[in-house]
Design a protein around this motif. Structure first.
Motif, short mmCIF file in Angstrom:
data_model
loop_
_atom_site.label_atom_id
_atom_site.label_comp_id
_atom_site.label_asym_id
_atom_site.label_seq_id
_atom_site.Cartn_x
_atom_site.Cartn_y
_atom_site.Cartn_z
N UNK A 5 41.92 1.25 15.61
CA UNK A 5 43.16 1.99 15.84
C UNK A 5 43.12 3.42 15.31
N UNK A 6 42.58 3.60 14.10
CA UNK A 6 42.61 4.93 13.50
C UNK A 6 41.65 4.99 12.32
N UNK A 7 41.15 6.19 12.03
CA UNK A 7 40.28 6.40 10.87
C UNK A 7 40.79 7.60 10.07
N UNK A 8 40.56 7.54 8.78
CA UNK A 8 40.86 8.67 7.90
C UNK A 8 39.62 8.89 7.04
N UNK A 9 39.17 10.15 6.96
CA UNK A 9 38.00 10.49 6.15
C UNK A 9 38.42 11.54 5.11
N UNK A 10 38.00 11.35 3.86
CA UNK A 10 38.27 12.35 2.85
C UNK A 10 37.09 12.37 1.87
N UNK A 11 37.05 13.42 1.07
CA UNK A 11 35.95 13.56 0.11
C UNK A 11 36.50 13.48 -1.31
N UNK A 17 34.49 9.42 1.77
CA UNK A 17 35.16 8.13 1.90
C UNK A 17 35.81 8.02 3.27
N UNK A 18 35.82 6.80 3.81
CA UNK A 18 36.41 6.58 5.13
C UNK A 18 37.18 5.27 5.11
N UNK A 19 38.35 5.28 5.70
CA UNK A 19 39.14 4.07 5.88
C UNK A 19 39.42 3.89 7.36
N UNK A 20 39.24 2.68 7.85
CA UNK A 20 39.48 2.36 9.26
C UNK A 20 40.62 1.36 9.37
N UNK A 21 41.51 1.59 10.31
CA UNK A 21 42.59 0.66 10.60
C UNK A 21 42.24 -0.09 11.87
N UNK A 22 42.18 -1.42 11.77
CA UNK A 22 41.83 -2.28 12.91
C UNK A 22 42.98 -3.22 13.22
N UNK A 23 42.94 -3.79 14.40
CA UNK A 23 43.95 -4.79 14.75
C UNK A 23 43.79 -6.01 13.84
N UNK A 24 44.91 -6.68 13.58
CA UNK A 24 44.93 -7.84 12.70
C UNK A 24 44.20 -9.01 13.33
N UNK A 25 43.41 -9.71 12.52
CA UNK A 25 42.70 -10.91 12.97
C UNK A 25 43.28 -12.10 12.23
N UNK A 26 43.86 -13.03 12.97
CA UNK A 26 44.50 -14.19 12.34
C UNK A 26 43.52 -15.33 12.07
N UNK A 27 42.40 -15.34 12.75
CA UNK A 27 41.41 -16.39 12.55
C UNK A 27 40.74 -16.24 11.18
N UNK A 28 40.34 -17.37 10.58
CA UNK A 28 39.67 -17.33 9.29
C UNK A 28 38.16 -17.22 9.48
N UNK A 29 37.52 -16.48 8.58
CA UNK A 29 36.06 -16.42 8.59
C UNK A 29 35.51 -17.81 8.26
N UNK A 30 34.35 -18.11 8.84
CA UNK A 30 33.73 -19.43 8.63
C UNK A 30 33.25 -19.58 7.20
N UNK A 31 32.64 -18.54 6.67
CA UNK A 31 32.14 -18.58 5.30
C UNK A 31 32.89 -17.60 4.42
N UNK A 32 32.56 -17.63 3.14
CA UNK A 32 33.23 -16.74 2.19
C UNK A 32 32.34 -15.59 1.74
N UNK A 33 31.14 -15.52 2.27
CA UNK A 33 30.22 -14.46 1.88
C UNK A 33 28.93 -14.53 2.65
#
Length: 199
Positions: A5-11, A17-33
């Motif tokens: 959806x959107x990115x913000x980059x700052x120093x 540094x960069x932050x990305x905004x993505x659509x929400x995912x309701x499904x759970x990851x299969x593993x924890x790591x």
């Protein structure tokens, strides 16, 4: 994959540094790591979706990003030190890769592939190899990955991809993480070297 959806980059000093905004995912990851610690009950259609979901990566050719390059001298030296294996860079086919495909980055029962920040060039079969190493403590899952991705894992490049992923996991072991994977990953790597890399 989630939609970007959107990115913000700052120093911050010398850091970018960069932050990305993505659509929400309701499904759970299969593993924890990075390492799968249980047997997941995944359907045939889920495995088919995973294979299909990775196929479009083959058509990406415009980026210069690199996920893992086993032809670099540092990688080749690491293979030699870890496994006693020499690889021939002339026989390694590179393709676009997710770059960090493990069971903590994929969901079920509906498949969503997460965490695409490591997207880049890698040996063909690297995603399958990384997934296989992720499941190394679950032999039935390893066998399924081998079956689903046999066309890429059974090649010379696929063997190099396995060594590349195995090196990544053993690097974590060297840092004191996931000690249980050291022996089975080394054992699997030796089998790959014997069966696919030694003429």
């Amino acid at each position: 994959m989630p939609r970007h959806l959107r990115s913000v980059v700052w120093t911050d000093g010398g850091l970018i540094l960069r932050a990305d905004l993505l659509t929400y995912v309701s499904q759970k990851a299969i593993g924890t790591g990075l390492v799968l610690d249980h047997y997941p009950d995944l359907s045939d259609s889920w495995w088919h979706a995973l294979r299909s979901g990775l196929e479009p990566l083959k058509r990406v050719t415009t980026t210069k990003r690199v996920a893992a390059d086993p032809c670099e001298e540092s990688f080749r030296n690491y293979f030699l030190a870890l496994f006693g294996a020499n690889i021939d860079p002339e026989h390694v086919e590179m393709t676009m890769s997710h770059g960090d495909l493990h069971f903590g980055n994929i969901t079920a029962p509906e498949l969503v592939i997460l965490d695409w920040e490591n997207l880049g060039w890698a040996p063909a079969g690297y995603d399958a190899a990384h997934l296989l190493c992720s499941a190394i403590l679950q032999p039935a899952v390893v066998a399924r990955v081998q079956t689903e991705f046999a066309d890429v894992l059974s090649t010379y490049t696929g063997a190099v991809a396995v060594l590349t992923a195995a090196s990544n996991y053993l690097h974590h072991v060297e840092r004191g993480e996931f000690p249980d994977v050291a022996i089975p990953i080394r054992r699997y790597a030796k089998t790959i070297i014997r069966d696919q890399l030694v003429a």
